[in-house]
Design an enzyme around this catalytic site. Sequence first.
Site, PDB file in Angstrom:
ATOM      1  N   LYS A 171       2.862  -1.321  12.301  1.00  0.00           N
ATOM      2  CA  LYS A 171       2.095  -2.549  12.083  1.00  0.00           C
ATOM      3  C   LYS A 171       0.653  -2.227  11.765  1.00  0.00           C
ATOM      4  O   LYS A 171       0.078  -1.429  12.518  1.00  0.00           O
ATOM      5  CB  LYS A 171       2.178  -3.364  13.372  1.00  0.00           C
ATOM      6  CG  LYS A 171       1.361  -4.616  13.386  1.00  0.00           C
ATOM      7  CD  LYS A 171       1.455  -5.267  14.733  1.00  0.00           C
ATOM      8  CE  LYS A 171       0.554  -6.474  14.765  1.00  0.00           C
ATOM      9  NZ  LYS A 171       0.567  -7.118  16.050  1.00  0.00           N
TER      10      LYS A 171
ATOM     11  N   LYS B 184       0.621   0.982  15.965  1.00  0.00           N
ATOM     12  CA  LYS B 184      -0.140  -0.224  15.661  1.00  0.00           C
ATOM     13  C   LYS B 184      -1.584   0.178  15.439  1.00  0.00           C
ATOM     14  O   LYS B 184      -2.221   0.765  16.312  1.00  0.00           O
ATOM     15  CB  LYS B 184      -0.030  -1.206  16.825  1.00  0.00           C
ATOM     16  CG  LYS B 184      -0.865  -2.454  16.643  1.00  0.00           C
ATOM     17  CD  LYS B 184      -0.580  -3.460  17.737  1.00  0.00           C
ATOM     18  CE  LYS B 184      -1.443  -4.684  17.589  1.00  0.00           C
ATOM     19  NZ  LYS B 184      -1.187  -5.651  18.660  1.00  0.00           N
TER      20      LYS B 184
END
Length: 341
Positions: free
Chosen positions: A266, A209
Amino acid sequence: MNHSDRTEDFKLDLGRRPRRLRRTAALRAMTRETWLRREDLIAPLFVVDGSGKKEPVGSMPGVFRRNVTDLVEECRQLADLGVRAVALFPSIDPGLKDETGSESTNPDGLVLRAVRSIKDAVPEIAVITDVALDPYTSHGHDGLLNDAGDNVLNDETVERLCAMAGLQAAAGVDIVAPSDMMDGRVGAIRECLDELGYTDTAIMAYSAKFASAYYGPFREAVGSASAAGTTQLDKKTYQLNPGNRREAIADALLDEEEGADFLMVKPAGPYLDIIRELREATSLPMAAYQVSGEYAQIHAAAKLGWLDYERSRDESLLAIKRAGSDLILTYFAREIAESLG
Ligand code: PBG
């Protein structure tokens, strides 16, 4: 010779003509390599307390904060459309937020009530809950801060996440998703869930992320930006540097070693190289999160008449699958399921 005179009869002597397979719709369908399926879609949903009408999120057209009753209805409709999973994010009353995010472990908290209601009414849909403190903290960070308030504490935060995950498992979630990029959290959560007897609760790790600008609209939706009093919340001491590919893969593989059942990348669209490389490095199922800013930019450009909405939407998702993600968390989930007919 005049160029226009020879356009029809000039012939290249080619052994291979790749355009042969692109000539008709039938041939193109037969040679298509990547398809989006309903089963690939995970719908992120925002839940808010009370019985008010659904609240639109300004920078995310078509996305709402819903009360529990409306949320359950949305899950019903999604399940009927063939969507298999939802990921829940709470928008917590600002009055309940504090420095340590203590509301995150309230046994009667909003997310837990939402999970129980969904599991009661729509038992067939898989429920994924976020394990992170940012919706609950007054400063908007994902963890507990040190005394000076300038650093997020790793180990103390992980202890809190374990408690959260245990409560979520008890409420009946299928998958817990630690999303904060703290070190060691997947292993600690796995151990804690196993000790409590929740050996079948899976972990989807937000493994790679990035500290991304594309989370802006989400922070408006859950109110972490307004709690912090800034839209420029700096999470660089825990989220990844957008320029770092090797570090992203290494960090993701740690989650696999610690027992993650799914790995996630992400944002998705700007990080297709990471999706592809991780796909080749792991045999676990992979998810990618097409985040709020990716959704907002397609809507914004379409609204200006600068992009064709449906085509750019569909292409953005197909690209994520082609890169190697099995599953996609996307705010387009519902309309894609509808468009798949
Ligand atoms: C944080 C979290 C974020 C998102 C999901 N969980 C953003 C952040 O780091 O502030 C972003 C999702 C999106 O932008 O759609 N735990």
